[in-house]
Design a protein around this motif. Sequence first.
Motif, mmCIF file in Angstrom:
data_model
loop_
_atom_site.group_PDB
_atom_site.id
_atom_site.type_symbol
_atom_site.label_atom_id
_atom_site.label_comp_id
_atom_site.label_asym_id
_atom_site.label_seq_id
_atom_site.Cartn_x
_atom_site.Cartn_y
_atom_site.Cartn_z
ATOM 1 N N ASN A 78 38.856 39.914 43.262
ATOM 2 C CA ASN A 78 40.263 40.168 43.562
ATOM 3 C C ASN A 78 41.108 38.906 43.403
ATOM 4 O O ASN A 78 42.219 38.942 42.856
ATOM 5 N N LEU A 90 39.250 47.476 45.469
ATOM 6 C CA LEU A 90 40.447 47.247 44.659
ATOM 7 C C LEU A 90 41.498 48.321 44.892
ATOM 8 O O LEU A 90 42.700 48.040 44.883
ATOM 9 N N LYS A 106 43.490 47.448 47.723
ATOM 10 C CA LYS A 106 44.398 46.340 47.455
ATOM 11 C C LYS A 106 45.602 46.761 46.610
ATOM 12 O O LYS A 106 46.461 45.934 46.296
#
Length: 316
Positions: A211, A30, A33
Amino acid sequence: MINIKMNQQLKNILITGATGFVGQNLTPYLLEKGYSVTGVTRTPKSTKEYSYQTLSKEIWDTSTAIVHLAGKAHDLKGVSNENDYFEANTELTKKLFHQFLESDCKVFIYMSSVKAAADEVEGVLTETVVARPITAYGKSKLAAETYLLEQTLPVTKKLYILRPCMIHGPGNKGNLNLLYQLVSKGIPYPLGAFENKRSFLSIENLCFVINQLLNQQPESGIYNIADDMAISTNELVQLIGEGSGRPSRILKFPKRLLLGFGKLGTFLHLPINEEKLQKLTESYVVDTTKIKKVLNIQLPESTKQGLLKTIKSFQE
């Protein structure tokens, strides 16, 4: 793979059980991202982590989603107290969800398990099956699910209950590692007489789905998660041979003899007992049509790719 721009409203993520296997993989995934991640554990090891006791309303209000991974895993040795499961898997979830409802946090992702639905599967497991868990682990997960679904969810919030099957990946030391130790030493696999199909879930695919849920925010609900294809244990043994560079040998002893040995193992507390024998030989196929349709996704990693990656990591 579908690339979707991250919803800027969901950028601060709380992860409970951040030091566990899934948490240690999900956190860097994460972060890469573009999310900000705060870990929540029983015993924080840095100033960037919080304990459940120090998780204040201010932290909740500045977080936009929580991924609740913490809990007590299934104990194959059978030595855990039943109350321990309900305390870790049910009561902690209730407490966190109550805080979530009173906060400005928008999304609650609960990591449940397919075992909340069934310990044994005939055919294919879907989300519509009537849940009948047998073990304390499965019952405690189902109790948490039931509580979450009974609460009134504001229209501004989302609840996702994820039911993964057996998760694997580099660094995981579960049943796959036990099977690897057997095959990589040249020891023949003796359970070839059992014909089965099992679903697995690579950690890469699990992180990808989480996600996508944070990005797309579909309807609240229960979602199974597994890799696309189920494979037999015999096929898995062959993959281990391929990944380890050692030829795999599969023997087909009489089933009755093997079942008797499993009972003896349970009685004498041997490494191979009835439960582990069942894990290796049972069929457990998980249907993931619902989540793939809702998110309109294809998983990035095939069953074989994920398993080979895990198997090769054992050599290291």
